[in-house]
Design a protein around this motif. Structure first.
Motif, PDB file in Angstrom:
ATOM      1  N   GLY A  69     137.181   1.594 121.691  1.00 19.25           N
ATOM      2  CA  GLY A  69     139.012   2.394 121.808  1.00 19.25           C
ATOM      3  C   GLY A  69     138.759   1.494 123.095  1.00 19.25           C
ATOM      4  O   GLY A  69     140.204   1.482 124.147  1.00 19.25           O
ATOM      5  N   ALA A  70     137.996   1.583 124.417  1.00 11.81           N
ATOM      6  CA  ALA A  70     137.732   2.033 125.544  1.00 11.81           C
ATOM      7  C   ALA A  70     138.048   0.605 126.004  1.00 11.81           C
ATOM      8  O   ALA A  70     138.884   0.029 126.971  1.00 11.81           O
ATOM      9  CB  ALA A  70     136.806   2.867 126.752  1.00 11.81           C
ATOM     10  N   LEU A  71     136.986   0.014 125.201  1.00 16.42           N
ATOM     11  CA  LEU A  71     136.909  -1.718 125.251  1.00 16.42           C
ATOM     12  C   LEU A  71     138.626  -2.347 125.237  1.00 16.42           C
ATOM     13  O   LEU A  71     139.181  -3.292 125.681  1.00 16.42           O
ATOM     14  CB  LEU A  71     136.375  -2.426 124.451  1.00 16.42           C
ATOM     15  CG  LEU A  71     135.538  -3.601 124.163  1.00 16.42           C
ATOM     16  CD1 LEU A  71     135.911  -4.382 125.609  1.00 16.42           C
ATOM     17  CD2 LEU A  71     135.236  -4.397 123.008  1.00 16.42           C
ATOM     18  N   LEU A  72     139.156  -2.046 124.332  1.00 19.38           N
ATOM     19  CA  LEU A  72     140.379  -2.295 123.537  1.00 19.38           C
ATOM     20  C   LEU A  72     141.814  -1.855 124.304  1.00 19.38           C
ATOM     21  O   LEU A  72     142.521  -3.113 124.772  1.00 19.38           O
ATOM     22  CB  LEU A  72     140.669  -2.438 122.124  1.00 19.38           C
ATOM     23  CG  LEU A  72     139.712  -3.284 121.128  1.00 19.38           C
ATOM     24  CD1 LEU A  72     139.653  -2.524 119.282  1.00 19.38           C
ATOM     25  CD2 LEU A  72     140.144  -4.334 120.277  1.00 19.38           C
ATOM     26  N   THR A  73     141.221  -0.635 125.150  1.00 20.46           N
ATOM     27  CA  THR A  73     142.676  -0.013 125.553  1.00 20.46           C
ATOM     28  C   THR A  73     142.234  -0.524 127.073  1.00 20.46           C
ATOM     29  O   THR A  73     143.920  -1.183 127.398  1.00 20.46           O
ATOM     30  CB  THR A  73     142.671   1.053 126.024  1.00 20.46           C
ATOM     31  OG1 THR A  73     142.964   1.761 124.583  1.00 20.46           O
ATOM     32  CG2 THR A  73     143.810   1.687 126.973  1.00 20.46           C
ATOM     33  N   GLY A  74     141.200  -1.470 127.545  1.00 19.72           N
ATOM     34  CA  GLY A  74     141.213  -1.912 129.141  1.00 19.72           C
ATOM     35  C   GLY A  74     141.929  -3.316 128.543  1.00 19.72           C
ATOM     36  O   GLY A  74     142.383  -3.558 129.117  1.00 19.72           O
ATOM     37  N   MET A  75     141.290  -4.092 127.764  1.00 15.16           N
ATOM     38  CA  MET A  75     141.944  -5.257 127.888  1.00 15.16           C
ATOM     39  C   MET A  75     142.814  -5.630 127.866  1.00 15.16           C
ATOM     40  O   MET A  75     143.956  -6.515 127.789  1.00 15.16           O
ATOM     41  CB  MET A  75     140.967  -6.417 126.919  1.00 15.16           C
ATOM     42  CG  MET A  75     139.891  -5.965 127.018  1.00 15.16           C
ATOM     43  SD  MET A  75     138.709  -7.706 126.284  1.00 15.16           S
ATOM     44  CE  MET A  75     138.745  -6.478 124.534  1.00 15.16           C
ATOM     45  N   PHE A  76     143.929  -4.828 126.276  1.00 17.39           N
ATOM     46  CA  PHE A  76     144.903  -5.464 125.857  1.00 17.39           C
ATOM     47  C   PHE A  76     146.382  -4.456 126.556  1.00 17.39           C
ATOM     48  O   PHE A  76     147.441  -4.221 126.997  1.00 17.39           O
ATOM     49  CB  PHE A  76     145.154  -4.395 124.109  1.00 17.39           C
ATOM     50  CG  PHE A  76     144.666  -5.713 123.580  1.00 17.39           C
ATOM     51  CD1 PHE A  76     145.143  -6.713 122.859  1.00 17.39           C
ATOM     52  CD2 PHE A  76     143.112  -5.126 123.663  1.00 17.39           C
ATOM     53  CE1 PHE A  76     144.783  -7.787 122.480  1.00 17.39           C
ATOM     54  CE2 PHE A  76     142.485  -6.416 122.347  1.00 17.39           C
ATOM     55  CZ  PHE A  76     143.493  -7.079 121.957  1.00 17.39           C
ATOM     56  N   ALA A  77     146.245  -2.856 127.108  1.00 18.57           N
ATOM     57  CA  ALA A  77     147.311  -2.083 128.075  1.00 18.57           C
ATOM     58  C   ALA A  77     146.843  -2.087 129.203  1.00 18.57           C
ATOM     59  O   ALA A  77     147.639  -1.865 129.626  1.00 18.57           O
ATOM     60  CB  ALA A  77     146.569  -0.551 127.681  1.00 18.57           C
ATOM     61  N   PHE A  78     145.590  -2.468 129.505  1.00 14.87           N
ATOM     62  CA  PHE A  78     145.417  -2.251 131.371  1.00 14.87           C
ATOM     63  C   PHE A  78     144.776  -4.225 132.217  1.00 14.87           C
ATOM     64  O   PHE A  78     145.155  -4.072 133.299  1.00 14.87           O
ATOM     65  CB  PHE A  78     144.553  -1.933 131.745  1.00 14.87           C
ATOM     66  CG  PHE A  78     145.066  -0.531 131.838  1.00 14.87           C
ATOM     67  CD1 PHE A  78     145.576   1.123 132.143  1.00 14.87           C
ATOM     68  CD2 PHE A  78     143.982   0.431 130.423  1.00 14.87           C
ATOM     69  CE1 PHE A  78     145.338   2.508 132.411  1.00 14.87           C
ATOM     70  CE2 PHE A  78     144.453   2.205 129.950  1.00 14.87           C
ATOM     71  CZ  PHE A  78     145.125   2.856 131.169  1.00 14.87           C
TER      72      PHE A  78
ATOM     73  N   ALA B  73     133.101   0.791 129.035  1.00 14.91           N
ATOM     74  CA  ALA B  73     133.345   0.919 127.406  1.00 14.91           C
ATOM     75  C   ALA B  73     132.011   1.719 127.245  1.00 14.91           C
ATOM     76  O   ALA B  73     131.444   2.625 126.504  1.00 14.91           O
ATOM     77  CB  ALA B  73     133.337  -0.328 126.454  1.00 14.91           C
ATOM     78  N   SER B  74     130.817   0.570 128.029  1.00 15.18           N
ATOM     79  CA  SER B  74     129.283   0.307 128.403  1.00 15.18           C
ATOM     80  C   SER B  74     128.893   2.315 128.681  1.00 15.18           C
ATOM     81  O   SER B  74     127.926   2.959 128.672  1.00 15.18           O
ATOM     82  CB  SER B  74     128.304   0.096 128.762  1.00 15.18           C
ATOM     83  OG  SER B  74     128.671  -1.715 127.948  1.00 15.18           O
TER      84      SER B  74
END
Length: 632
Positions: free
Chosen positions: A345-354, A365-366
């Motif tokens: 979720g952190a990976l996708l949120t970082g790329m898509f939301a931020f 994410a890591s």
């Protein structure tokens, strides 16, 4: 004695290879007041990666071979440090330092090619060798491929210091993006995330017919996307899935083929796609999120087709769930699911939301995954710093092959451009396919399978994006469609004879004949041979165009898959007669025609398809037939 000295050195280098991209993604050099070119850091990582390859065998050697390994390891470190310290000077004025740039080029060529030889990547070495011969003697080549030769010394200098060659985009993407996802995958394993994914796959498959094979498909798809290598994924998940499928009644060749096809399909599954998505984003100059959105529907259709085949095979031969471990309750899986949901979720949120870059998002994410493991927030087990060190070591060791492959791929890309061969090849292919786009697509598919033999995902894509995609684009195929076309067919070399590495690895684990397993993989993965052509003729499958185009391409493929699958297996809720199989195959193939190309044919196909489905349904209502007994 040598082992006690060399092993700590190898450990240190692997840890540095894994941690340097983390520091780069977090802009650590700027915090320290250092202004570094990305080529400097990528070159240093290349030298350290090559050094680890030569140190792997050194502790067990004696005599002259030990000194050869030590000399190559020292040369690798010299190359890496030289890139770090001297690249700014050499990149701006290599002409004024001819001896130094020549020596660096020789060092780069020796360590990369010898390192790849030890890793078994002969196909890439052979392609580079042919290309170098062409560059040296291109004036002797007849016809459209004739060019102007380049002196050997200039080729070596070009390989050593030019940013369009070894240190180009291929190596930089591998160093600063791919390595970070390898680290993420290793952390997912030690924190128990891989086990949670397997438990979730077992729960989703249930205890119905073919459940073990369906679990294998789901688990291998998830892990294959992150691992970046179909073969390594077969070797890791196949230990569990292949014996379970054999116990359930699947033939050894079928069990091996299912695992090979699922692991290969993981390379096309977002969000990671075996790291090829990042390379594609760089080549096409498109946002990473656009690439994975385009890849979503084809990937789901791929696994849908495999799932349908397993269901029909299980029904046809009455194959049960087998003697597998009982699935865990859903609530228990959800209790531990934080270890997967939060980092992804952190990976996708970082790329898509931020709108973060992929490398920055995967670092956060890591870090989230690391915090969950160290504090045991998922109630699995608490990892220790020693576990993290082992994971980073494994990640650096795994990254060595990718870095060497991408370095040689960069050499190939640079030489193709500087020698003019890329334009000549494009011209020849365009001439061959001038009268027919379909002919050009078939030739490109064949070339892509041949060139992809024996290469991992990132190496396959880099090579084909340079050689095979440009002629398609020049003939009017969209860039995105052309790159996905060659990417898919390059991956199919993993399950296609004669060099089907994933299928052969699965066959050895299943105790089946290698070639029989490869041909079984081709049958199970038939959808992957068809989807690329649909990309080209109907780009809606890649989310290109309006909603109607996307809807039409998706629905027609969904309808066609069970019909073609039933025709290939000879079973569709009951055994099919030869005429019925032929009719189902024809109607399924016609469904895949792009809607609107021939309106009357499209309409007639849909009517015939629904009529065929209705007749089969009525037959089953009147003559219910139990599934066939299982084969001995």
């Amino acid at each position: 004695m040598s082992g006690r000295i060399l092993t700590p050195i190898q450990w240190t280098l692997c840890l540095l290879v894994a941690l340097l991209p983390v520091a780069w993604a977090l802009n650590a050099p700027l915090w320290l007041g250092l202004l570094l070119y990305p080529e400097q850091v990528a070159g240093l990582m290349l030298g350290m990666a090559a050094c680890t390859v030569f140190l792997r065998t050194a502790p067990g050697r004696t005599g002259p071979m030990l000194w050869v390994d030590l000399a190559l390891a020292a040369a690798s470190l010299w190359v890496g440090v030289h890139f770090l310290l001297r690249f700014p000077v050499l990149s701006e004025g290599a002409f004024f330092h001819p001896e130094e740039s020549l020596a660096l080029g020789v060092g780069v060529a020796v360590i990369t090619l010898e390192g790849l030889r030890r890793l078994g990547a002969w196909s890439l070495i052979a392609i580079l060798g042919v290309l170098v011969l062409y560059t040296l003697f291109s004036d002797l080549v007849p016809g459209k491929l004739q060019g102007r030769p380049i002196p050997a010394a200039d080729i070596v200098r070009f390989i050593g210091v030019d940013s369009a060659a070894t240190l180009g985009a291929a190596l930089q993407v591998a160093a600063f993006v791919v390595v970070l996802f390898i680290v993420f995958g290793r952390l997912l394993v030690i924190t128990g995330g891989a086990g949670v994914l397997t438990d979730a796959a077992r729960a989703l498959a249930g205890d119905r017919r073919g459940a073990t094979a369906k679990m294998a498909v789901i688990a291998s798809a998830f892990m294959g996307s992150i691992s970046g290598s179909a073969v390594s994924n077969v070797m890791s998940t196949g230990v569990v899935t292949i014996p379970a499928m054999k116990k359930a009644g699947f033939q050894p060749k079928t069990a091996g083929a299912i695992e090979a096809v699922a692991s290969t399909g993981g390379q096309i599954l977002p969000p990671v796609m075996g790291a090829a998505a990042f390379l594609m984003s760089e080549f096409l100059q498109m946002p990473y999120r656009d690439i994975i959105i385009a890849a979503l529907i084809p990937a789901l259709l791929y696994f849908y087709a495999v799932y349908v085949q397993i269901s029909l095979l299980a029904d046809k031969h009455n194959l049960g769930a087998g003697e597998q471990e009982a699935p865990k309750p859903a609530l228990e899986i959800l209790r531990h699911a934080m270890v997967v949901i939060v980092p992804i979720g952190a990976l996708l949120t970082g790329m898509f939301a931020f709108n973060m870059e992929a490398e920055t998002a995967v670092v956060w994410a890591s870090l989230a995954l690391l915090a969950i493991g160290l504090l045991n927030l998922a109630n699995l087990h608490r990892i220790r710093l020693g576990d993290v060190a082992h994971a980073l070591y494994d990640a650096g060791r795994d990254a060595a092959e990718i870095l060497l492959i991408c370095a040689v791929a960069g050499m190939i890309i640079g030489l193709l451009s500087s020698s003019g061969l890329s334009f000549g090849l494009s011209f020849v292919l365009l001439e061959l396919g001038e009268g027919s786009l379909l002919l050009l697509l078939l030739l490109t598919a064949l070339v892509s399978i041949i060139l992809g033999m024996g290469l991992p995902t990132s190496g396959v894509y880099l090579l084909l994006a340079t050689l095979s995609a440009p002629p398609l684009v020049q003939l009017g195929v969209g860039k995105l469609e052309a790159h996905f076309f060659v990417f898919y067919f390059g991956l199919l070399s993993m399950i296609s004879p004669p060099v089907a590495l994933a299928s052969f690895a699965a066959a050895s684990m299943a105790g089946a004949k290698a070639m029989a397993t490869a041909w079984e993989s081709v049958r199970l993965g038939w959808i992957a041979f068809v989807l690329p052509f649909i990309f080209v003729y109907h780009p809606g499958l890649l989310m290109q165009g309006g909603l109607w185009a996307i809807f039409a391409a998706t629905v027609t493929t969904i309808v066609a898959v069970p019909m073609i699958t039933a025709a290939l297996i000879g079973y569709g809720r009951r055994r099919l007669a030869p005429v019925e199989r032929l009719a189902a195959l024809a109607l399924g193939a016609l469904c895949l025609l792009p809607p609107g190309e021939v309106m009357w044919m499209t309409a007639a196909t849909w009517l015939a398809t629904f009529a065929c489905i209705a007749l089969i349904w009525l037959h089953l209502r009147r003559n219910p037939e139990a599934p066939s007994p299982a084969r001995a």
